[in-house]
Design a protein around this motif. Structure first.
Motif, PDB file in Angstrom:
ATOM      1  N   PRO A 240       0.835  -1.208   0.000  1.00 19.03           N
ATOM      2  CA  PRO A 240       0.000   0.000   0.000  1.00 19.03           C
ATOM      3  C   PRO A 240       0.866   1.254   0.000  1.00 19.03           C
ATOM      4  O   PRO A 240       1.979   1.259   0.551  1.00 19.03           O
ATOM      5  CB  PRO A 240      -0.795  -0.128   1.306  1.00 19.03           C
ATOM      6  N   LEU A 241       0.357   2.313  -0.614  1.00 13.45           N
ATOM      7  CA  LEU A 241       1.174   3.521  -0.775  1.00 13.45           C
ATOM      8  C   LEU A 241       1.540   4.150   0.561  1.00 13.45           C
ATOM      9  O   LEU A 241       2.562   4.830   0.673  1.00 13.45           O
ATOM     10  CB  LEU A 241       0.452   4.533  -1.671  1.00 13.45           C
ATOM     11  N   CYS A 242       0.723   3.913   1.610  1.00 11.46           N
ATOM     12  CA  CYS A 242       1.070   4.509   2.908  1.00 11.46           C
ATOM     13  C   CYS A 242       2.221   3.762   3.585  1.00 11.46           C
ATOM     14  O   CYS A 242       2.701   4.210   4.640  1.00 11.46           O
ATOM     15  CB  CYS A 242      -0.145   4.599   3.821  1.00 11.46           C
ATOM     16  N   PRO A 336     -10.905   1.205   6.998  1.00 12.42           N
ATOM     17  CA  PRO A 336     -11.634   2.431   7.344  1.00 12.42           C
ATOM     18  C   PRO A 336     -10.779   3.693   7.137  1.00 12.42           C
ATOM     19  O   PRO A 336     -11.278   4.714   6.653  1.00 12.42           O
ATOM     20  CB  PRO A 336     -11.979   2.215   8.821  1.00 12.42           C
ATOM     21  N   ALA A 337      -9.484   3.598   7.445  1.00 14.09           N
ATOM     22  CA  ALA A 337      -8.615   4.779   7.293  1.00 14.09           C
ATOM     23  C   ALA A 337      -8.533   5.247   5.846  1.00 14.09           C
ATOM     24  O   ALA A 337      -8.284   6.433   5.577  1.00 14.09           O
ATOM     25  CB  ALA A 337      -7.217   4.461   7.808  1.00 14.09           C
ATOM     26  N   CYS A 338      -8.741   4.330   4.905  1.00 19.13           N
ATOM     27  CA  CYS A 338      -8.592   4.684   3.487  1.00 19.13           C
ATOM     28  C   CYS A 338      -9.643   5.699   3.038  1.00 19.13           C
ATOM     29  O   CYS A 338      -9.423   6.437   2.082  1.00 19.13           O
ATOM     30  CB  CYS A 338      -8.700   3.438   2.611  1.00 19.13           C
ATOM     31  N   GLN A 339     -10.789   5.697   3.716  1.00 16.36           N
ATOM     32  CA  GLN A 339     -11.874   6.577   3.269  1.00 16.36           C
ATOM     33  C   GLN A 339     -11.470   8.047   3.327  1.00 16.36           C
ATOM     34  O   GLN A 339     -11.967   8.860   2.551  1.00 16.36           O
ATOM     35  CB  GLN A 339     -13.143   6.352   4.131  1.00 16.36           C
ATOM     36  N   ALA A 340     -10.550   8.376   4.195  1.00 14.69           N
ATOM     37  CA  ALA A 340     -10.120   9.778   4.319  1.00 14.69           C
ATOM     38  C   ALA A 340      -8.776  10.019   3.638  1.00 14.69           C
ATOM     39  O   ALA A 340      -8.144  11.049   3.857  1.00 14.69           O
ATOM     40  CB  ALA A 340     -10.012  10.146   5.802  1.00 14.69           C
ATOM     41  N   CYS A 341      -8.333   9.067   2.819  1.00 13.89           N
ATOM     42  CA  CYS A 341      -6.982   9.141   2.259  1.00 13.89           C
ATOM     43  C   CYS A 341      -6.984   9.808   0.885  1.00 13.89           C
ATOM     44  O   CYS A 341      -7.789   9.453   0.012  1.00 13.89           O
ATOM     45  CB  CYS A 341      -6.399   7.731   2.150  1.00 13.89           C
ATOM     46  N   ALA A 342      -6.061  10.721   0.668  1.00  9.38           N
ATOM     47  CA  ALA A 342      -5.969  11.437  -0.609  1.00  9.38           C
ATOM     48  C   ALA A 342      -5.442  10.548  -1.732  1.00  9.38           C
ATOM     49  O   ALA A 342      -5.522  10.923  -2.901  1.00  9.38           O
ATOM     50  CB  ALA A 342      -5.058  12.656  -0.440  1.00  9.38           C
ATOM     51  N   LEU A 343      -4.897   9.387  -1.401  1.00  9.28           N
ATOM     52  CA  LEU A 343      -4.326   8.515  -2.422  1.00  9.28           C
ATOM     53  C   LEU A 343      -5.248   7.369  -2.820  1.00  9.28           C
ATOM     54  O   LEU A 343      -4.874   6.503  -3.604  1.00  9.28           O
ATOM     55  CB  LEU A 343      -2.992   7.916  -1.926  1.00  9.28           C
ATOM     56  N   LYS A 344      -6.451   7.376  -2.291  1.00  9.58           N
ATOM     57  CA  LYS A 344      -7.330   6.211  -2.439  1.00  9.58           C
ATOM     58  C   LYS A 344      -7.592   5.842  -3.902  1.00  9.58           C
ATOM     59  O   LYS A 344      -7.715   4.669  -4.235  1.00  9.58           O
ATOM     60  CB  LYS A 344      -8.658   6.498  -1.722  1.00  9.58           C
ATOM     61  N   ASP A 345      -7.662   6.838  -4.774  1.00  8.47           N
ATOM     62  CA  ASP A 345      -8.004   6.536  -6.162  1.00  8.47           C
ATOM     63  C   ASP A 345      -6.855   5.921  -6.954  1.00  8.47           C
ATOM     64  O   ASP A 345      -7.060   5.434  -8.073  1.00  8.47           O
ATOM     65  CB  ASP A 345      -8.495   7.805  -6.878  1.00  8.47           C
ATOM     66  N   ASP A 348      -4.150   0.458  -4.271  1.00 10.95           N
ATOM     67  CA  ASP A 348      -4.958  -0.776  -4.227  1.00 10.95           C
ATOM     68  C   ASP A 348      -5.507  -1.053  -2.836  1.00 10.95           C
ATOM     69  O   ASP A 348      -6.399  -1.875  -2.676  1.00 10.95           O
ATOM     70  CB  ASP A 348      -4.110  -1.973  -4.659  1.00 10.95           C
ATOM     71  N   GLY A 349      -4.924  -0.453  -1.820  1.00 10.05           N
ATOM     72  CA  GLY A 349      -5.319  -0.792  -0.455  1.00 10.05           C
ATOM     73  C   GLY A 349      -4.526  -1.988   0.048  1.00 10.05           C
ATOM     74  O   GLY A 349      -3.351  -2.160  -0.313  1.00 10.05           O
ATOM     75  N   PHE A 350      -5.165  -2.844   0.833  1.00 13.27           N
ATOM     76  CA  PHE A 350      -4.472  -3.996   1.438  1.00 13.27           C
ATOM     77  C   PHE A 350      -4.842  -5.293   0.731  1.00 13.27           C
ATOM     78  O   PHE A 350      -6.020  -5.564   0.493  1.00 13.27           O
ATOM     79  CB  PHE A 350      -4.837  -4.087   2.929  1.00 13.27           C
ATOM     80  N   HIS A 351      -3.838  -6.077   0.410  1.00 12.77           N
ATOM     81  CA  HIS A 351      -4.047  -7.366  -0.238  1.00 12.77           C
ATOM     82  C   HIS A 351      -4.971  -8.234   0.621  1.00 12.77           C
ATOM     83  O   HIS A 351      -4.837  -8.269   1.856  1.00 12.77           O
ATOM     84  CB  HIS A 351      -2.701  -8.066  -0.423  1.00 12.77           C
ATOM     85  N   ALA A 363      -3.033   0.670   7.921  1.00 13.70           N
ATOM     86  CA  ALA A 363      -3.344   1.728   6.949  1.00 13.70           C
ATOM     87  C   ALA A 363      -3.424   3.066   7.664  1.00 13.70           C
ATOM     88  O   ALA A 363      -3.992   3.157   8.749  1.00 13.70           O
ATOM     89  CB  ALA A 363      -4.683   1.426   6.268  1.00 13.70           C
ATOM     90  N   HIS A 364      -2.825   4.084   7.088  1.00 11.65           N
ATOM     91  CA  HIS A 364      -3.019   5.422   7.642  1.00 11.65           C
ATOM     92  C   HIS A 364      -3.215   6.425   6.516  1.00 11.65           C
ATOM     93  O   HIS A 364      -2.451   6.469   5.551  1.00 11.65           O
ATOM     94  CB  HIS A 364      -1.900   5.842   8.612  1.00 11.65           C
ATOM     95  N   ALA A 365      -4.288   7.184   6.658  1.00  3.13           N
ATOM     96  CA  ALA A 365      -4.700   8.108   5.604  1.00  3.13           C
ATOM     97  C   ALA A 365      -3.594   9.114   5.304  1.00  3.13           C
ATOM     98  O   ALA A 365      -2.956   9.640   6.214  1.00  3.13           O
ATOM     99  CB  ALA A 365      -5.974   8.828   6.024  1.00  3.13           C
TER     100      ALA A 365
HETATM  101  S1  SF4 Z   1      -4.642   4.614   3.741  1.00  2.99           S
HETATM  102 FE1  SF4 Z   1      -5.528   3.116   2.316  1.00  2.99          FE
HETATM  103  S2  SF4 Z   1      -5.759   4.201   0.345  1.00  2.99           S
HETATM  104 FE2  SF4 Z   1      -4.354   5.394   1.647  1.00  2.99          FE
HETATM  105  S3  SF4 Z   1      -2.321   4.728   1.051  1.00  2.99           S
HETATM  106 FE3  SF4 Z   1      -2.943   3.466   2.831  1.00  2.99          FE
HETATM  107  S4  SF4 Z   1      -3.883   1.632   1.950  1.00  2.99           S
HETATM  108 FE4  SF4 Z   1      -3.758   3.180   0.322  1.00  2.99          FE
END
Ligand code: SF4
Length: 398
Positions: A240-242, A336-345, A348-351, A363-365
């Protein structure tokens, strides 16, 4: 003397296809995605396919999909009995051949020479640890020494190579040394791949060799800094990008970014060559399909009207394929943290298998003041990365 490549920050779509010859291998890697198929002779994916079938797949990649390069993988392609003939065929039709290999059998200098003479472009060598840790991970005493001898042979024959490293727990103590090896031995690129236990690993996973993303982050950041300082392209896949330090976001490739790495696979041809009839010894080849048609087979894009929708661009088709691969094939999901994340689009999130094991609490937004919001471009970060372009691709990729 020419290095054989240039560097660029321009991002264009890859033209590289992939062929699987069969899940026959000379090693037994503990974290192999295909370990059941490799170990089970009776499995339909196990035996190598005929040269005739492999040639036909490669000809389709070139002739139908317009691919200009191919990753040939097994199992282990260097032990495929007709590998030189297949390499020669690919070179002849304009499909520059790479072998994805453990390289252990390349400790034989004659094998290296024959492959080079046949037209081999380069190798992607899997280095999953060093010394006794590597031997243990791959199930073969002496494998590390043979792999290092193979790197000597590649240097002697001037065969270019890149390195792949799976981020299993047993590999983390060697990560810095593997990055040094890449620099000292002249690898062109270093890839790190998150160990997400799927395919044959499903069900049998224990977590023993699956590090938490937070355990990977520190050693990985150090290795990426070292590679950057030494001017070596480094890529991280499926994390994940975070999990990235902001300065390393440019090195992180989720499914939406992968088509912009020239050493990764074209989703259009992969949608065809990755299907069972094209990966097995037995059975006839299926007719090629378009990426739009492949997407239409999914739940996400199987709705009426998708095939003829004029508002769907080629770029959209690749993003849709990325979503299918992440959501439907690998079960990626957002925390849940992804919903507020600027990178969500563009993340991929978590495998699915990882979150099944450890959850997605790491995960941290992410916040970005200069980010373009929901219509995030997958190239937002990777366009800052300096990547190599081999001379043969310069006319269209630079
Ligand atoms: S918080 Fe979720 S959407 Fe944001 S970088 Fe982490 S895994 Fe990706």
């Amino acid at each position: 003397m020419s290095t054989g490549f240039s560097t660029t920050t321009r991002r264009v779509r890859t033209r590289r296809g992939v062929v699987w010859l069969g899940q026959t291998c000379n090693l037994r890697c503990r974290f192999c995605y295909f370990q059941t198929r490799v170990a089970t002779r009776e499995h339909p994916d196990h035996p190598f396919m005929s040269l005739e079938k492999a040639r036909a797949i490669c000809s389709t990649l070139r002739g139908h999909y317009g691919n200009t390069a191919v990753d040939i993988q097994g199992g282990e392609p260097t032990i495929y009995p007709r590998i030189e003939a297949l390499v020669a065929h690919c070179r002849e039709i304009g499909l520059l051949p790479t072998l994805i290999t453990n390289a252990v059998a390349m400790d034989d200098p004659q094998r290296c020479r024959r492959l080079k003479e046949a037209g081999l472009r380069d190798l992607l060598v899997s280095v999953h640890g060093l010394g006794a840790a590597y031997d243990e991970a791959v199930g073969l005493a002496g494998a590390h020494a043979r792999q290092m001898k193979a790197l000597d042979n590649l240097a002697a024959e001037a065969i270019p190579f890149r390195l792949n490293c799976v981020l299993a727990a047993s590999v983390l103590p060697d990560l810095a040394a593997i990055a040094r090896l890449a620099v000292e031995r002249g690898a062109r690129v270093m890839n790190f791949i998150a160990f997400n236990p799927f395919e044959d690993q499903q069900g049998g996973r224990t977590g023993q060799d699956v590090p938490r993303y937070s355990e990977v982050a520190g050693p990985l950041a150090d290795a990426l800094d070292f590679l950057e300082e030494n001017g070596l392209e480094a890529n991280v896949r499926y994390l994940p990008l975070c999990a990235a330090k902001p300065r390393h976001r440019k090195n992180f490739y989720n499914f939406q970014q992968l088509p912009f790495d020239l050493h990764e696979w074209d989703y259009a041809s992969w949608s065809w060559s990755g299907r069972n009839p094209q990966r097995r010894k037995d059975g006839d080849l299926e007719p090629p399909i378009t990426l739009r048609e492949a997407n239409h087979r999914s739940k996400l894009f199987g709705h009426e009207g998708y095939l003829a929708d004029p508002s769907v661009s080629v770029e959209d088709e690749y993003r849709h394929s990325a979503l299918i691969r992440a959501r439907e094939h690998c079960g990626y999901s957002f925390a849940p943290a992804c919903q507020a994340c600027a990178l969500k689009d563009i993340c991929d999130g978590f495998h699915g298998d990882y979150s099944g094991l450890y959850g997605a609490g790491e995960a941290h937004a992410q916040e970005l003041t200069d980010f373009s919001g929901p219509a995030g471009d997958p190239r937002r970060f990777i366009r800052e990365q300096v990547k190599i372009v081999e001379d043969e691709d310069a006319s269209w990729a630079l």
